[in-house]
Scaffold this motif. Structure first.
Motif, PDB file in Angstrom:
ATOM      1  N   VAL A  81       0.792  -1.349   0.200  1.00  9.18           N
ATOM      2  CA  VAL A  81       0.076  -0.029   0.149  1.00  9.18           C
ATOM      3  C   VAL A  81       0.749   1.271  -0.036  1.00  9.18           C
ATOM      4  CG1 VAL A  81      -1.630   1.426   1.487  1.00  9.18           C
ATOM      5  CG2 VAL A  81      -1.950  -1.008   1.068  1.00  9.18           C
ATOM      6  N   GLU A  82       1.782   1.121   0.901  1.00  9.02           N
ATOM      7  CA  GLU A  82       2.966   2.361   0.646  1.00  9.02           C
ATOM      8  C   GLU A  82       3.454   2.510  -0.460  1.00  9.02           C
ATOM      9  OE1 GLU A  82       6.721   4.011   3.360  1.00  9.02           O
ATOM     10  OE2 GLU A  82       5.669   2.285   3.971  1.00  9.02           O
ATOM     11  N   GLN A  85       0.968   3.871  -2.759  1.00  8.05           N
ATOM     12  CA  GLN A  85       0.695   5.589  -2.478  1.00  8.05           C
ATOM     13  C   GLN A  85       1.719   6.298  -3.163  1.00  8.05           C
ATOM     14  OE1 GLN A  85       0.095   5.168   1.865  1.00  8.05           O
ATOM     15  NE2 GLN A  85      -2.260   4.925   1.467  1.00  8.05           N
ATOM     16  N   ASN A  86       3.259   5.857  -2.700  1.00 10.17           N
ATOM     17  CA  ASN A  86       4.268   6.700  -3.450  1.00 10.17           C
ATOM     18  C   ASN A  86       4.116   6.824  -4.897  1.00 10.17           C
ATOM     19  OD1 ASN A  86       5.387   6.637  -0.780  1.00 10.17           O
ATOM     20  ND2 ASN A  86       6.642   5.107  -1.040  1.00 10.17           N
ATOM     21  N   VAL A  88       1.435   6.594  -6.573  1.00 12.35           N
ATOM     22  CA  VAL A  88       0.595   7.577  -6.915  1.00 12.35           C
ATOM     23  C   VAL A  88       1.003   8.940  -6.804  1.00 12.35           C
ATOM     24  CG1 VAL A  88      -1.905   8.483  -6.121  1.00 12.35           C
ATOM     25  CG2 VAL A  88      -1.338   6.026  -6.493  1.00 12.35           C
ATOM     26  N   ALA A  89       1.683   9.297  -5.721  1.00  7.30           N
ATOM     27  CA  ALA A  89       2.179  10.528  -5.465  1.00  7.30           C
ATOM     28  C   ALA A  89       3.289  10.957  -6.490  1.00  7.30           C
ATOM     29  CB  ALA A  89       2.867  10.527  -4.074  1.00  7.30           C
TER      30      ALA A  89
END
Length: 135
Positions: A81-82, A85-86, A88-89
């Motif tokens: 997930v992290e 998210q990275n 996506v960022a």
């Protein structure tokens, strides 16, 4: 007749003795039977207890392994997930950079158009390609 009474008496005594012995034997046999049944029941209960203990220990082992794997999967999930998210960022950052580049190109082209328009005004010349108007 007396002989017959004497013979009958010992027979009665013997049959009474046999009856007493038989009753005593039956009692002993019944006691032995109950004792053996109790032994069998106790032995069976002990074996059943061992089976239950074995089952519980195996179940506890499996539960512990399952929880260990669940924790491991949760850690992997959190890492994944992290990581997503990275990503996506990072995509958002690149998209912002691309938007900025597009806006810069737009501003440059608008500036060029304005400069050309200023030149046409200075010269008094009308551009050849006019999209909206035909004179």
């Amino acid at each position: 007749m007396a002989d017959e009474k004497q013979k009958a008496a010992p027979e009665k005594d013997t049959s009474a003795i046999k009856k007493v012995l038989s009753t005593k034997s039956l009692g002993l046999i019944k006691a032995w039977e109950e004792s053996e049944k109790t032994k069998v029941d106790n032995k069976t209960n002990k074996k059943l207890s061992n089976v239950v203990a074995w089952e519980l220990s195996k179940q506890a082992y499996i539960d512990a392994r399952q929880k260990k794997f669940e924790r491991k999967l949760e850690r992997k999930k959190a890492m994944y997930v992290e990581k997503m998210q990275n990503k996506v960022a990072e995509i958002h950052k690149k998209a912002d950079e691309k938007r900025a580049m597009v806006e810069d190109v737009k501003e440059e082209e608008r500036t060029k158009v304005e400069e050309k328009a200023d030149k046409f005004r200075e010269i008094g010349h009308v551009p050849k390609k006019i999209l909206c108007f035909n004179f």
